[in-house]
Design a protein around this motif. Structure first.
Motif, PDB file in Angstrom:
ATOM      1  N   GLU A  71     -20.031  40.112   7.325  1.00 39.83           N
ATOM      2  CA  GLU A  71     -19.207  39.908   8.517  1.00 39.83           C
ATOM      3  C   GLU A  71     -19.699  38.658   9.227  1.00 39.83           C
ATOM      4  O   GLU A  71     -20.903  38.395   9.300  1.00 39.83           O
ATOM      5  CB  GLU A  71     -19.332  41.127   9.434  1.00 39.83           C
ATOM      6  N   TYR A  72     -18.762  37.848   9.708  1.00 48.25           N
ATOM      7  CA  TYR A  72     -19.113  36.658  10.479  1.00 48.25           C
ATOM      8  C   TYR A  72     -18.059  36.481  11.568  1.00 48.25           C
ATOM      9  O   TYR A  72     -16.868  36.315  11.273  1.00 48.25           O
ATOM     10  CB  TYR A  72     -19.165  35.421   9.571  1.00 48.25           C
ATOM     11  N   ASN A  73     -18.488  36.567  12.826  1.00 47.46           N
ATOM     12  CA  ASN A  73     -17.593  36.410  13.986  1.00 47.46           C
ATOM     13  C   ASN A  73     -16.374  37.335  13.919  1.00 47.46           C
ATOM     14  O   ASN A  73     -15.247  36.924  14.166  1.00 47.46           O
ATOM     15  CB  ASN A  73     -17.127  34.964  14.127  1.00 47.46           C
ATOM     16  N   GLY A  74     -16.603  38.566  13.543  1.00 46.92           N
ATOM     17  CA  GLY A  74     -15.521  39.548  13.504  1.00 46.92           C
ATOM     18  C   GLY A  74     -14.616  39.460  12.287  1.00 46.92           C
ATOM     19  O   GLY A  74     -13.663  40.217  12.174  1.00 46.92           O
ATOM     20  N   ARG A  75     -14.910  38.548  11.372  1.00 40.90           N
ATOM     21  CA  ARG A  75     -14.141  38.433  10.127  1.00 40.90           C
ATOM     22  C   ARG A  75     -15.021  38.868   8.966  1.00 40.90           C
ATOM     23  O   ARG A  75     -16.234  38.708   8.998  1.00 40.90           O
ATOM     24  CB  ARG A  75     -13.682  36.988   9.921  1.00 40.90           C
ATOM     25  N   TYR A  76     -14.396  39.387   7.937  1.00 41.77           N
ATOM     26  CA  TYR A  76     -15.132  39.903   6.790  1.00 41.77           C
ATOM     27  C   TYR A  76     -14.829  39.070   5.550  1.00 41.77           C
ATOM     28  O   TYR A  76     -13.681  38.689   5.308  1.00 41.77           O
ATOM     29  CB  TYR A  76     -14.782  41.382   6.566  1.00 41.77           C
ATOM     30  N   PHE A  77     -15.879  38.795   4.778  1.00 38.43           N
ATOM     31  CA  PHE A  77     -15.775  37.953   3.599  1.00 38.43           C
ATOM     32  C   PHE A  77     -16.405  38.647   2.407  1.00 38.43           C
ATOM     33  O   PHE A  77     -17.397  39.363   2.553  1.00 38.43           O
ATOM     34  CB  PHE A  77     -16.491  36.610   3.839  1.00 38.43           C
ATOM     35  N   ASN A  78     -15.845  38.410   1.235  1.00 37.03           N
ATOM     36  CA  ASN A  78     -16.379  38.948  -0.020  1.00 37.03           C
ATOM     37  C   ASN A  78     -16.716  37.808  -0.963  1.00 37.03           C
ATOM     38  O   ASN A  78     -16.036  36.779  -0.978  1.00 37.03           O
ATOM     39  CB  ASN A  78     -15.355  39.857  -0.709  1.00 37.03           C
ATOM     40  N   ASN A  79     -17.753  37.996  -1.758  1.00 41.81           N
ATOM     41  CA  ASN A  79     -18.138  37.052  -2.796  1.00 41.81           C
ATOM     42  C   ASN A  79     -18.402  37.825  -4.071  1.00 41.81           C
ATOM     43  O   ASN A  79     -18.914  38.941  -4.030  1.00 41.81           O
ATOM     44  CB  ASN A  79     -19.422  36.298  -2.424  1.00 41.81           C
TER      45      ASN A  79
END
Length: 115
Positions: A71-79
């Protein structure tokens, strides 16, 4: 949990090294998925970056990877973080195949065996 995908290498990016010493390298694998092929981006980090050195565009590969999320600044990312690559020819090399014995030719033995 480990996942696998098989496809053809479409693109191999150059390695990126950041000020902190962190290194990553990305590749894109095209996976045939019915009517619409999927182009999957995978990243390799630190010592796994070197796994991409021997690969070429168009080569058939099976990549083993983990899914990482943050999570970064309320956004979610996948790798998709790769850690193992098998080429289409792996397992077919002569060194990995069992020896073949000809049953019609008698085996020769060394007579100097001490027992």
């Amino acid at each position: 949990m480990a996942y696998e995908l098989t496809g053809k290498v479409k693109l191999i990016q150059d390695a990126q090294t950041f000020g902190s010493g962190f290194t990553k390298r990305e590749m894109v694998v095209t996976v045939e998925d019915g009517k619409y092929p999927q182009e999957i981006n995978l990243e390799f980090v630190q010592d796994k970056v070197s796994l991409l050195d021997a690969l070429q565009v168009g080569q058939e590969v099976t990549v083993t990877f983990d899914i990482r999320g943050r999570e970064y600044n309320g956004r979610y990312f996948n790798n998709l973080q790769g850690w193992k690559i098998q080429t289409g020819t792996s397992g077919n090399t002569e060194a990995e195949q069992p020896p073949v014995f000809d049953m019609d030719t008698p085996a020769s033995f060394d007579d100097d065996v001490p027992f």
